[in-house]
Scaffold this active site. Sequence first.
Site, short mmCIF file in Angstrom:
data_model
loop_
_atom_site.label_atom_id
_atom_site.label_comp_id
_atom_site.label_asym_id
_atom_site.label_seq_id
_atom_site.Cartn_x
_atom_site.Cartn_y
_atom_site.Cartn_z
N SER A 29 0.71 -1.24 0.04
CA SER A 29 0.23 -0.11 0.05
C SER A 29 0.67 1.31 -0.07
CB SER A 29 -1.00 0.09 1.18
OG SER A 29 -1.65 -1.08 1.25
N1 SAH Z 1 -0.93 -4.07 3.87
C1 SAH Z 1 -0.17 -4.89 2.82
C2 SAH Z 1 -1.58 -4.71 1.66
C3 SAH Z 1 -1.18 -5.71 0.74
S1 SAH Z 1 -2.32 -5.54 -0.51
C4 SAH Z 1 1.24 -4.22 2.37
O1 SAH Z 1 1.08 -2.82 2.58
O2 SAH Z 1 1.90 -4.83 1.73
C5 SAH Z 1 -3.78 -6.79 0.19
C6 SAH Z 1 -3.35 -8.19 0.58
O3 SAH Z 1 -4.40 -8.53 0.94
C7 SAH Z 1 -2.67 -9.09 -0.57
O4 SAH Z 1 -1.64 -9.44 -0.04
C8 SAH Z 1 -3.70 -10.06 -0.65
O5 SAH Z 1 -3.33 -11.38 -1.01
C9 SAH Z 1 -4.49 -9.79 0.88
N2 SAH Z 1 -5.78 -10.61 0.80
C10 SAH Z 1 -6.92 -10.29 -0.12
N3 SAH Z 1 -7.91 -11.06 0.09
C11 SAH Z 1 -7.61 -11.55 1.46
C12 SAH Z 1 -8.24 -12.51 2.29
N4 SAH Z 1 -9.52 -13.11 2.13
N5 SAH Z 1 -7.83 -12.91 3.44
C13 SAH Z 1 -6.35 -12.61 3.60
N6 SAH Z 1 -5.78 -11.82 2.86
C14 SAH Z 1 -6.29 -11.35 1.71
#
Ligand code: SAH
Length: 213
Positions: free
Chosen positions: A64
Amino acid sequence: MIDNYKHKGQRVKLVSELRQKGITDEAVLKAIEKVPRHLFMDSSLEIHAYLDKALPIASGQTISQPYTVAFQSQLLSIKKNDKVLEVGTGSGYQTAILNELGAKIFTIERQKELFNNTQVLLRKMGYIVNSFYGDGYLGLPTYGPFDKIIITAGAPYIPEQLILQLKNSGLLVAPIGNTNSQTMKVLTKIDENNTVVKDYGNFVFVPMLKGKS
Ligand code: SAH
């Protein structure tokens, strides 16, 4: 894992940019200044690490934007030892920021590759985090209830299971909407039967998907 004066200087600049964009929580800004964001991405992207931008990570996901991480962290108003559930570990950057704020973190990721890599990285960096491979829609019923819950993927609605795993007077911060745009929502759980939801502007996240990949 090098963090040199150049990286530190870039973080000072990033913090002043975030202040200008309206982030006011000093503890959050201090955490952003401390955590080496460039270590949470492929080294080929390092030159972009301290721009206020989302960047690609493994499994087609993104780390993010710093502003978004700061904004969600500020909305959570973490107190030391708050028990926090994070849905969407991704790169682990948001996880590290919450850790710096003193939270006890339980984080879930549905992409196996990210789950594996990030768990190792966070441990190597000295962060103590409880990492789980699973579906965030279900939360972690056996580890709850939580003081705070943060969803870092765009969800179509606030999952009922997560509200159930929130303590009374706990907060849940989540971007809710369709795949193109979401509204940042803060849900306060008043008691077992009552919640209040407030809106905090529009964002774009990768989608929150069901099941494990
Ligand atoms: N806070 C993280 C955001 C990553 S993007 C950062 O800054 O790196 C969002 C993440 O949510 C992705 O890695 C995606 O695989 C995960 N995600 C999506 N749906 C999900 C679910 N149902 N349960 C767990 N993780 C999920």
